[in-house]
Design an enzyme around this catalytic site. Structure first.
Site, PDB file in Angstrom:
ATOM      1  N   LYS A   1      -0.066   3.477  -3.005  1.00 51.81           N
ATOM      2  CA  LYS A   1      -0.697   4.714  -2.354  1.00 51.81           C
ATOM      3  C   LYS A   1      -0.745   6.403  -2.420  1.00 51.81           C
ATOM      4  O   LYS A   1      -1.184   7.326  -2.839  1.00 51.81           O
ATOM      5  CB  LYS A   1      -2.154   4.443  -1.541  1.00 51.81           C
ATOM      6  CG  LYS A   1      -2.912   3.312  -0.920  1.00 51.81           C
ATOM      7  CD  LYS A   1      -4.627   3.075   0.033  1.00 51.81           C
ATOM      8  CE  LYS A   1      -4.586   2.075  -0.421  1.00 51.81           C
ATOM      9  NZ  LYS A   1      -3.988   0.611  -0.604  1.00 51.81           N
TER      10      LYS A   1
ATOM     11  N   SER B   1       0.970  -1.445  -0.053  1.00 51.44           N
ATOM     12  CA  SER B   1       0.104   0.027   0.136  1.00 51.44           C
ATOM     13  C   SER B   1       0.867   1.798  -0.276  1.00 51.44           C
ATOM     14  O   SER B   1       0.439   2.709   0.091  1.00 51.44           O
ATOM     15  CB  SER B   1      -0.641   0.194   1.177  1.00 51.44           C
ATOM     16  OG  SER B   1      -2.291  -0.768   0.788  1.00 51.44           O
TER      17      SER B   1
ATOM     18  N   SER C   1      -5.463   3.327   4.334  1.00 51.29           N
ATOM     19  CA  SER C   1      -4.891   2.542   3.722  1.00 51.29           C
ATOM     20  C   SER C   1      -6.512   1.691   2.968  1.00 51.29           C
ATOM     21  O   SER C   1      -6.307   0.696   2.781  1.00 51.29           O
ATOM     22  CB  SER C   1      -3.889   1.080   4.031  1.00 51.29           C
ATOM     23  OG  SER C   1      -2.858   0.966   3.118  1.00 51.29           O
TER      24      SER C   1
END
Length: 330
Positions: free
Chosen positions: A113, A110, A167
């Site tokens: 992101k 993640s 997340s």
């Protein structure tokens, strides 16, 4: 009687030679033993030993050789990290304080992101536009769950907040899916952004990081964190402790919290944060934080154990602060 006396004297005389011979034999044997024995060792004083050691270079303390950019002071202990790949850089000066397997490409989960957020913000799309979570945002790759139900309607700003702070994979997917040209155009823009930033060992294939083909290196991620720090929106939402959000079908809003527990620790001054985890990537953490009065970029990848990346961050902070104290004292 006289006869008996003579007999006794004769017997006594005859018995004398063997006794003399045995004594002589014993004497010779004693000489042989003495001849074979080693001379006693001479005792050496402790002062002489110390002088000998001091004169021998192999016993002398040698100066340690440090990699350019690493603190030159002696530390209380060597920095030992659970993360298999790590990089610590002074954001202001570019000085590398610590490096470990920085050029090895690895899945970043993640942490992806952050790139998702930059690409979305670069498009200057309306942040108050309402986006809807649909079936295209459901994770069919890893089968992860989400508290954002199908049909949940949130603004683009709220989706960004949840994607970075908590997340939320469905929120990140919705941001990519609602990009001009759709998901394919979004992924293309992610890789173009990486190329522009000089992230030559990075690749992006989805906006969530669930796909292990999203890879990068610690060296490349320092570049990404440095670039992401230039976005006030990313700094703000990635370091917020929690956020209540109304979710479709639920009476009360849901409280989402930051996946990095350090942002809720008042002892830390964190300017940007993003965690990540999938099995292929291990536990990951990237941060911008002020330590010992200096802005630091910290990248920790592939850390084993649920709390090991947080422990690594704490160890790094203590190490830098100890180094800073040592430098000022000297």
């Amino acid at each position: 009687m006289l006869r008996n006396f003579l007999i006794m004297m004769t017997a006594f005389t005859l018995s004398m030679p063997p006794l003399v011979v045995e004594a002589a034999t014993t004497h010779k044997s004693s000489k042989r033993v003495v001849a074979k024995s080693k001379p006693a060792k001479t005792k050496v004083s402790s002062r002489k030993i110390i002088r000998t050691i001091r004169a021998d270079r192999k016993y002398q303390v040698q100066k340690a050789a440090y990699h350019p950019g690493v603190f030159q002071e002696d530390h209380p202990a060597n920095l030992q990290l659970a993360s298999s790949k790590a990089l610590i850089v002074n954001q202001e000066t570019g000085e590398v304080l610590y490096a470990k397997s920085v050029d090895q490409a690895t899945p970043i989960a993640s942490v992806t992101k952050l790139m998702t957020a930059m690409v979305m913000l670069d498009a200057h799309l309306p942040m108050d536009e309402v986006l809807t979570i649909n079936e295209g945002d459901v994770d069919t790759l890893k089968g992860t769950s989400s508290r954002l139900r199908l049909g949940t309607m949130l603004t683009r700003a709220e989706m960004l907040h949840l994607a970075l702070m908590s997340s939320e994979n469905r929120a990140a997917s919705a941001l990519g899916r609602n990009y001009p040209g759709g998901l394919t155009a979004f992924i293309r823009a992610m890789n173009a952004k990486a190329s522009m930033l000089g992230m030559t060992h990075s690749q992006f294939v989805d906006p969530t990081g669930l796909n292990s083909a999203n890879v990068s290196t610690a060296e490349d991620l320092v570049k990404m964190v440095r670039a992401a720090y230039q976005y006030p929106e990313i700094r703000q939402v990635s370091t917020s402790a929690s956020q209540e959000v109304p979710v479709n079908g639920l009476r009360n809003p849901i409280n989402f919290v930051n996946t990095n527990v350090l942002v809720r620790n008042s002892d830390w001054v964190i300017g940007l944060s993003k965690t990540g985890f999938i099995n292929e990537a291990g536990r990951c953490l990237v941060m911008q934080a002020e330590i010992a009065g200096q802005p630091m970029i910290i990248v920790l990848l592939d850390s084993y154990g649920k709390y090991s990346r947080i422990g690594d961050a704490q160890r790094i902070r203590k190490w830098i602060e100890s180094s800073n104290v040592s430098r000022h004292m000297s």
